[in-house]
Design a protein around this motif. Structure first.
Motif, PDB file in Angstrom:
ATOM      1  N   CYS A  87      25.831 -45.865  -3.304  1.00 54.74           N
ATOM      2  CA  CYS A  87      25.421 -44.226  -2.605  1.00 54.74           C
ATOM      3  C   CYS A  87      26.714 -43.679  -2.250  1.00 54.74           C
ATOM      4  CB  CYS A  87      24.039 -44.152  -2.301  1.00 54.74           C
ATOM      5  SG  CYS A  87      23.935 -44.744  -0.844  1.00 54.74           S
ATOM      6  N   PRO A 116      22.723 -41.478  -4.924  1.00 55.28           N
ATOM      7  CA  PRO A 116      22.573 -42.541  -5.150  1.00 55.28           C
ATOM      8  C   PRO A 116      24.214 -42.340  -6.051  1.00 55.28           C
ATOM      9  CG  PRO A 116      21.159 -41.360  -5.988  1.00 55.28           C
ATOM     10  CD  PRO A 116      20.894 -40.881  -4.592  1.00 55.28           C
ATOM     11  N   ARG A 121      21.654 -45.902 -10.280  1.00 54.58           N
ATOM     12  CA  ARG A 121      19.966 -44.879 -10.841  1.00 54.58           C
ATOM     13  C   ARG A 121      19.686 -45.679 -12.156  1.00 54.58           C
ATOM     14  NH1 ARG A 121      22.862 -40.767  -9.810  1.00 54.58           N
ATOM     15  NH2 ARG A 121      23.577 -39.761 -11.284  1.00 54.58           N
ATOM     16  N   ASP A 122      21.320 -46.014 -12.486  1.00 55.05           N
ATOM     17  CA  ASP A 122      21.162 -47.646 -13.880  1.00 55.05           C
ATOM     18  C   ASP A 122      20.281 -48.758 -13.247  1.00 55.05           C
ATOM     19  OD1 ASP A 122      22.034 -45.404 -15.866  1.00 55.05           O
ATOM     20  OD2 ASP A 122      24.228 -46.851 -15.209  1.00 55.05           O
ATOM     21  N   SER A 125      15.778 -48.301 -13.299  1.00 49.43           N
ATOM     22  CA  SER A 125      15.585 -47.309 -14.453  1.00 49.43           C
ATOM     23  C   SER A 125      15.020 -48.785 -15.385  1.00 49.43           C
ATOM     24  CB  SER A 125      16.761 -47.172 -15.436  1.00 49.43           C
ATOM     25  OG  SER A 125      17.904 -47.957 -15.463  1.00 49.43           O
TER      26      SER A 125
END
Length: 255
Positions: A87, A116, A121-122, A125
């Motif tokens: 981030c 981020p 973020r991946d 997920s």
């Protein structure tokens, strides 16, 4: 290191707590939150050491301390910092600004923000929700144990004890009660309350908000049951005006 902890890896472990939305008129409308499972820098250092035997915790912690010092120095200079590619930490003003003296107003409204990266973020997920807890103000049974032995189970023995864990479990207030209710093959409990078996207070080994222990009657018939809790318990010390209640999953009772 004394502060280190052994962390048990559990991939895709994510618990969501749903709380009744006080701003909605719909009964089944909730606000979600995720209870935090926070790792300290010492926890992370222990993981790094386990993954790379060539490193020791002291080296990792020393390096982390130096990075922290440089990050704080950058922030004090008004710079943004990319934290390990996860981030970006940056400074930005918050709220409105008084136009008569904007410089002084802005200096009082500066705050840190975090943005981020795509890689972080991946990582989110890939998570899967493993448990959803609905916190709607009613008693909540999170677990059942067979005593003695503290064995998690849904099969119990007449004359032995059961431990329930959860929230708002304490039996309190006139008209409250703990019942063993016969259940049919579909798990439906009998509507005839005369068939419900109330557990007297003398058979409670523990009666607290987060833990309830009681003995099953010696002469109970074998079969399927659900545990029903009805209570007026309130944490503020005054009983509720309206009872709250819940029922457990189906349990089996054997002689």
């Amino acid at each position: 290191m004394a502060d280190s902890l052994k962390i048990k890896d559990e991939d895709n472990k994510l618990v969501i707590a749903l709380h009744t939305n006080p701003f909605s008129s719909e009964k089944k409308n909730y606000i979600g939150s995720i209870p935090r499972d926070t790792l300290t820098i010492s926890n992370l250092a222990a993981r790094v050491k386990d993954g790379d035997r060539g490193l020791d915790e002291y080296t990792v912690l020393k390096s982390a301390g130096l990075l922290k010092k440089e990050c704080l120095g950058a922030i004090r200079r008004g710079q943004a910092v990319n934290l390990l590619g996860l981030c970006t930490m940056f400074i930005a003003p918050e709220g409105t600004v008084d136009g008569t003296n904007p410089s002084a107003a802005l200096s009082q409204k500066l705050a840190l923000h975090f943005s981020p990266t795509a890689e972080a973020r991946d990582a989110v997920s890939g998570l899967k929700i493993t448990k959803v807890i609905v916190n709607d103000g009613q008693p909540q049974i999170d677990g059942m144990m067979r005593l003695p032995g503290e064995e998690i189970s849904n099969t119990f023995t007449a004359g032995k004890a059961i431990r329930l864990t959860g929230t708002r479990l304490k039996i309190a207030g006139e008209g409250s009660g703990l019942y063993l209710c016969p259940a049919d093959a579909n798990g439906t409990i009998s509507e005839n309350q005369a068939e419900w078996i109330q557990i007297p207070e003398s058979q409670f080994a523990c009666n607290r908000s987060r833990q309830l222990e009681f003995f099953i009657p010696d002469d109970i018939a074998e079969g399927s049951y659900r545990i029903r809790i009805k209570t007026f318990f309130s944490k503020n010390g005054q009983n509720l005006k309206t009872a709250i209640s819940t029922v457990s999953d189906v349990i089996q009772i054997r002689s």
